[in-house]
Design a protein around this motif. Structure first.
Motif, PDB file in Angstrom:
ATOM      1  N   ASP A  52      -7.952  -3.817   3.072  1.00 31.87           N
ATOM      2  CA  ASP A  52      -7.410  -3.555   1.780  1.00 31.87           C
ATOM      3  C   ASP A  52      -6.247  -2.683   1.853  1.00 31.87           C
ATOM      4  O   ASP A  52      -5.250  -2.615   1.215  1.00 31.87           O
ATOM      5  CB  ASP A  52      -8.634  -3.028   0.779  1.00 31.87           C
ATOM      6  N   THR A  53      -6.421  -1.545   2.820  1.00 30.15           N
ATOM      7  CA  THR A  53      -5.232  -0.370   2.964  1.00 30.15           C
ATOM      8  C   THR A  53      -3.993  -0.906   3.024  1.00 30.15           C
ATOM      9  O   THR A  53      -2.879  -0.869   2.381  1.00 30.15           O
ATOM     10  CB  THR A  53      -5.946   0.502   3.720  1.00 30.15           C
ATOM     11  N   ARG A  54      -4.052  -1.962   4.152  1.00 29.26           N
ATOM     12  CA  ARG A  54      -2.842  -2.715   4.680  1.00 29.26           C
ATOM     13  C   ARG A  54      -2.467  -3.600   3.750  1.00 29.26           C
ATOM     14  O   ARG A  54      -1.359  -3.869   3.142  1.00 29.26           O
ATOM     15  CB  ARG A  54      -3.039  -3.234   5.968  1.00 29.26           C
ATOM     16  N   SER A  55      -3.299  -4.395   3.060  1.00 35.69           N
ATOM     17  CA  SER A  55      -2.854  -5.147   1.653  1.00 35.69           C
ATOM     18  C   SER A  55      -2.055  -4.619   0.665  1.00 35.69           C
ATOM     19  O   SER A  55      -1.135  -5.068   0.222  1.00 35.69           O
ATOM     20  CB  SER A  55      -4.024  -6.154   1.520  1.00 35.69           C
ATOM     21  N   LEU A  56      -2.559  -3.343   0.451  1.00 34.19           N
ATOM     22  CA  LEU A  56      -2.175  -2.403  -0.726  1.00 34.19           C
ATOM     23  C   LEU A  56      -0.503  -2.250  -0.256  1.00 34.19           C
ATOM     24  O   LEU A  56       0.180  -2.524  -1.403  1.00 34.19           O
ATOM     25  CB  LEU A  56      -2.792  -1.212  -1.145  1.00 34.19           C
ATOM     26  N   ILE A  57      -0.228  -1.895   0.796  1.00 38.04           N
ATOM     27  CA  ILE A  57       1.013  -1.867   1.322  1.00 38.04           C
ATOM     28  C   ILE A  57       1.871  -3.063   1.117  1.00 38.04           C
ATOM     29  O   ILE A  57       2.878  -2.992   0.896  1.00 38.04           O
ATOM     30  CB  ILE A  57       1.227  -1.068   2.960  1.00 38.04           C
ATOM     31  N   ASP A  58       1.307  -4.045   1.632  1.00 38.33           N
ATOM     32  CA  ASP A  58       1.978  -5.421   1.710  1.00 38.33           C
ATOM     33  C   ASP A  58       2.333  -5.643   0.036  1.00 38.33           C
ATOM     34  O   ASP A  58       3.389  -6.324  -0.065  1.00 38.33           O
ATOM     35  CB  ASP A  58       1.196  -6.555   2.277  1.00 38.33           C
ATOM     36  N   MET A  59       1.280  -5.405  -0.802  1.00 37.43           N
ATOM     37  CA  MET A  59       1.466  -5.641  -2.115  1.00 37.43           C
ATOM     38  C   MET A  59       2.608  -4.961  -2.795  1.00 37.43           C
ATOM     39  O   MET A  59       3.590  -5.322  -3.428  1.00 37.43           O
ATOM     40  CB  MET A  59       0.447  -5.349  -3.025  1.00 37.43           C
ATOM     41  N   GLY A  60       2.744  -3.640  -2.382  1.00 40.81           N
ATOM     42  CA  GLY A  60       3.846  -2.624  -2.891  1.00 40.81           C
ATOM     43  C   GLY A  60       5.110  -3.306  -2.160  1.00 40.81           C
ATOM     44  O   GLY A  60       6.427  -3.371  -3.118  1.00 40.81           O
ATOM     45  N   VAL A  61       5.227  -3.903  -1.167  1.00 39.19           N
ATOM     46  CA  VAL A  61       6.686  -4.388  -0.744  1.00 39.19           C
ATOM     47  C   VAL A  61       6.950  -5.599  -1.356  1.00 39.19           C
ATOM     48  O   VAL A  61       8.084  -6.060  -1.735  1.00 39.19           O
ATOM     49  CB  VAL A  61       6.507  -4.917   1.096  1.00 39.19           C
ATOM     50  N   ILE A  62       5.913  -6.483  -1.501  1.00 37.12           N
ATOM     51  CA  ILE A  62       5.966  -7.750  -2.112  1.00 37.12           C
ATOM     52  C   ILE A  62       6.426  -7.602  -3.614  1.00 37.12           C
ATOM     53  O   ILE A  62       7.662  -8.267  -4.213  1.00 37.12           O
ATOM     54  CB  ILE A  62       5.078  -8.746  -2.030  1.00 37.12           C
ATOM     55  N   LEU A  63       6.218  -6.646  -4.252  1.00 35.08           N
ATOM     56  CA  LEU A  63       6.589  -6.494  -5.698  1.00 35.08           C
ATOM     57  C   LEU A  63       7.827  -5.979  -5.842  1.00 35.08           C
ATOM     58  O   LEU A  63       8.518  -6.353  -6.727  1.00 35.08           O
ATOM     59  CB  LEU A  63       5.299  -5.363  -6.368  1.00 35.08           C
ATOM     60  N   PHE A  64       8.348  -5.016  -4.872  1.00 38.94           N
ATOM     61  CA  PHE A  64       9.767  -4.409  -4.791  1.00 38.94           C
ATOM     62  C   PHE A  64      10.473  -5.662  -4.295  1.00 38.94           C
ATOM     63  O   PHE A  64      11.473  -5.877  -5.068  1.00 38.94           O
ATOM     64  CB  PHE A  64       9.664  -3.553  -3.639  1.00 38.94           C
ATOM     65  N   TYR A  65      10.100  -6.395  -3.635  1.00 42.48           N
ATOM     66  CA  TYR A  65      11.039  -7.538  -3.257  1.00 42.48           C
ATOM     67  C   TYR A  65      11.214  -8.798  -4.543  1.00 42.48           C
ATOM     68  O   TYR A  65      12.290  -9.219  -4.690  1.00 42.48           O
ATOM     69  CB  TYR A  65      10.603  -8.509  -2.091  1.00 42.48           C
ATOM     70  N   MET A  66       9.970  -8.559  -5.066  1.00 38.00           N
ATOM     71  CA  MET A  66      10.346  -9.595  -6.154  1.00 38.00           C
ATOM     72  C   MET A  66      11.284  -8.983  -7.319  1.00 38.00           C
ATOM     73  O   MET A  66      12.052  -9.573  -7.984  1.00 38.00           O
ATOM     74  CB  MET A  66       8.867  -9.938  -6.954  1.00 38.00           C
TER      75      MET A  66
END
Length: 97
Positions: A52-66
């Motif tokens: 979850d900790t790493r996935s939350l970072i991934d989520m932040g990145v993907i939302l920014f990219y979107m």
């Protein structure tokens, strides 16, 4: 979660954005993001896991990219973040097209 069809994404002009996001890299190539389209609102969810900790970072990145990809087609808005437990997922937030 229901699969959104090609025509719906094309009607909103966001098919290319979602096609690109689908293959974006993530920790352990997990792609924890799930998106639900409700009318013109996109809701972002994250699959719960031991990562979850790493996935939350991934989520932040993907939302920014979107956000950045959507700007290229004239949609200059921001995600509304509202982290909540949603069973097998975490609800991350929403974006209005």
């Amino acid at each position: 979660m229901e699969i959104i069809n090609f025509e719906t994404l094309e009607n909103y002009g966001v098919f290319d954005v979602f096609s690109s996001v689908r293959f974006a890299p993530s920790h352990k190539n997990f792609q924890p993001w799930r998106f639900v389209l409700k009318g013109s609102v996109v809701e972002a969810y994250m699959v719960k896991s031991d990562e979850d900790t790493r996935s939350l970072i991934d989520m932040g990145v993907i939302l920014f990219y979107m956000e950045e990809m959507l700007k290229t087609i004239g949609i200059e808005k921001k995600w509304t973040i509202d982290l909540k437990d949603a069973g097998k997922y975490y609800y991350i937030g929403s974006f209005t097209l």
